[in-house]
Design a protein around this motif. Structure first.
Motif, mmCIF file in Angstrom:
data_model
loop_
_atom_site.group_PDB
_atom_site.id
_atom_site.type_symbol
_atom_site.label_atom_id
_atom_site.label_comp_id
_atom_site.label_asym_id
_atom_site.label_seq_id
_atom_site.Cartn_x
_atom_site.Cartn_y
_atom_site.Cartn_z
ATOM 1 N N GLY A 3 18.439 -55.669 5.688
ATOM 2 C CA GLY A 3 18.597 -55.562 4.248
ATOM 3 C C GLY A 3 18.097 -54.270 3.644
ATOM 4 O O GLY A 3 17.978 -54.160 2.414
ATOM 5 N N ALA A 4 17.786 -53.269 4.477
ATOM 6 C CA ALA A 4 17.291 -52.001 3.944
ATOM 7 C C ALA A 4 18.405 -51.260 3.203
ATOM 8 O O ALA A 4 19.582 -51.359 3.550
ATOM 9 N N GLN A 5 18.036 -50.507 2.185
ATOM 10 C CA GLN A 5 18.998 -49.689 1.455
ATOM 11 C C GLN A 5 19.282 -48.410 2.228
ATOM 12 O O GLN A 5 18.404 -47.867 2.892
ATOM 13 N N VAL A 6 20.510 -47.937 2.123
ATOM 14 C CA VAL A 6 20.938 -46.749 2.851
ATOM 15 C C VAL A 6 21.653 -45.801 1.900
ATOM 16 O O VAL A 6 22.445 -46.229 1.050
ATOM 17 N N ARG A 7 21.344 -44.522 2.027
ATOM 18 C CA ARG A 7 22.053 -43.463 1.297
ATOM 19 C C ARG A 7 22.542 -42.450 2.328
ATOM 20 O O ARG A 7 21.766 -41.954 3.133
ATOM 21 N N ILE A 8 23.826 -42.119 2.306
ATOM 22 C CA ILE A 8 24.415 -41.136 3.210
ATOM 23 C C ILE A 8 25.083 -40.057 2.380
ATOM 24 O O ILE A 8 25.758 -40.357 1.386
ATOM 25 N N GLY A 49 24.526 -48.234 0.021
ATOM 26 C CA GLY A 49 24.696 -49.638 0.382
ATOM 27 C C GLY A 49 23.458 -50.169 1.063
ATOM 28 O O GLY A 49 22.358 -49.625 0.918
ATOM 29 N N THR A 50 23.627 -51.243 1.810
ATOM 30 C CA THR A 50 22.519 -51.862 2.548
ATOM 31 C C THR A 50 22.939 -52.085 3.991
ATOM 32 O O THR A 50 24.137 -52.124 4.315
ATOM 33 N N ILE A 51 21.943 -52.227 4.853
ATOM 34 C CA ILE A 51 22.206 -52.473 6.269
ATOM 35 C C ILE A 51 22.569 -53.941 6.473
ATOM 36 O O ILE A 51 21.881 -54.837 6.004
ATOM 37 N N GLY A 52 23.663 -54.156 7.182
ATOM 38 C CA GLY A 52 24.091 -55.508 7.501
ATOM 39 C C GLY A 52 23.735 -55.867 8.929
ATOM 40 O O GLY A 52 22.576 -55.861 9.319
ATOM 41 N N ALA A 53 24.750 -56.142 9.736
ATOM 42 C CA ALA A 53 24.523 -56.531 11.128
ATOM 43 C C ALA A 53 24.085 -55.328 11.954
ATOM 44 O O ALA A 53 24.637 -54.237 11.830
ATOM 45 N N ILE A 54 23.070 -55.542 12.812
ATOM 46 C CA ILE A 54 22.569 -54.503 13.709
ATOM 47 C C ILE A 54 22.714 -55.000 15.146
ATOM 48 O O ILE A 54 22.299 -56.108 15.475
ATOM 49 N N THR A 55 23.324 -54.188 15.978
ATOM 50 C CA THR A 55 23.457 -54.519 17.389
ATOM 51 C C THR A 55 22.762 -53.444 18.221
ATOM 52 O O THR A 55 22.715 -52.276 17.830
ATOM 53 N N GLU A 56 22.224 -53.854 19.371
ATOM 54 C CA GLU A 56 21.506 -52.945 20.268
ATOM 55 C C GLU A 56 22.024 -53.121 21.680
ATOM 56 O O GLU A 56 22.201 -54.244 22.163
ATOM 57 N N GLU A 57 22.302 -51.998 22.334
ATOM 58 C CA GLU A 57 22.829 -52.061 23.695
ATOM 59 C C GLU A 57 22.551 -50.742 24.405
ATOM 60 O O GLU A 57 22.836 -49.666 23.870
#
Length: 274
Positions: free
Chosen positions: A88-93, A109-117
């Motif tokens: 749920g962190a806010q993001v600015r690009i 916007g905000t961070i949604g789904a995070i995947t790690e691999e």
């Protein structure tokens, strides 16, 4: 925009992205080969972390973007991702001129789904326009729909927040005990926010008390939290009219319909006349 980008044969432009976590930490990154300081944030050189193409449209459809990167950077590691620090962190690009530091934000916007691999992560970003798809009409409910001490409830949150110091942790039961005496029943459904230690800044839900006088939490506790660590505890609310009226004296702001007949009225039959 403040300036036309990529209009000249040679541009001193780089991308930047800024992450504002809910625990109060702000992280900045840039694709430039050296760190950049602007807007009061140090944007660290991170060429291995890049935003994908950003799609923006003039209609109400949410804009889309994605960020990919390596977990080798010291500011982002798998432990923080697993702990939910980036949820749920806010993001600015945006774009930044690394020579003059002129910049433009292209996406918010905000961070949604995070995947790690394989030592890398990928994060989907949710545009602020996604809020336009939310139904603003409240649904009837017997309990209060407002967040305790939030908009609609209107109570002062600091009136029901106290600071305690950790006495002991039971990782097996996921409970904590504090040096000060507390009534665990008051904090059932409330929140705990660590002020120091490995989980500093994280807000955790409190489920209720146990038989040993501890407080049961809904998120795994880091066993590295030392005794004496301060924490802010906010009381919980059962969201019933009785609790709102008698415990908090706030029935005027109750956001619910406790006396509205439910769906069970459709299955009832009239009593025969004797």
């Amino acid at each position: 925009m403040t300036r036309p980008w990529f209009a000249a044969d040679l541009e001193t432009a780089a991308t930047f992205w800024r992450i504002l976590r809910r625990d109060g930490v702000t992280l900045g990154f840039t694709s430039h080969d050296r760190d950049l300081w602007f807007d009061g944030v140090l944007h660290r050189a991170s060429p291995g972390m890049v935003p994908s193409s950003i799609r923006k449209c003039a209609d109400f459809e949410p804009d889309s973007a994605e960020v990919r990167g390596s977990l080798s950077h010291e500011a982002i590691d798998s432990a923080d991702l697993a702990a939910g620090r980036f949820d749920g962190a806010q993001v600015r690009i945006g774009l930044v001129d690394w020579d003059s530091l002129e910049r433009d934000v292209l996406y918010a916007g905000t961070i949604g789904a995070i995947t790690e691999e394989d030592g890398a992560f990928s994060a989907d970003l949710i545009s602020r326009k996604a809020e336009l798809h939310r139904d603003p009409t409240p649904r009837t409910s017997p309990t209060c729909r407002a967040v305790f001490c939030g908009p609609g409830c209107n109570l002062n949150p600091w009136k029901f927040t106290r600071e305690f110091r950790l006495a002991a942790v039971d990782a097996g039961a996921n409970t904590v005990r504090f040096a000060e005496t507390l009534d665990a029943a008051l904090y059932a459904g409330g929140t705990l926010r660590w002020m120091d230690g490995p989980q500093a800044g994280l807000t955790i839900g409190a489920i209720g008390g146990d038989t040993t006088g501890g407080l049961l939490l809904d998120t795994p506790i880091d066993t590295g939290i030392a005794p004496g660590t301060p924490a802010l505890l906010r009381e919980g609310c059962a969201h019933t009219l009785g609790t709102c009226a008698h415990r908090f004296g706030n029935a005027v702001n109750f956001r619910g319909e406790p006396h509205l007949p439910g769906n069970d009225m459709l299955t009832r039959y009239p009593d025969p006349i004797q």
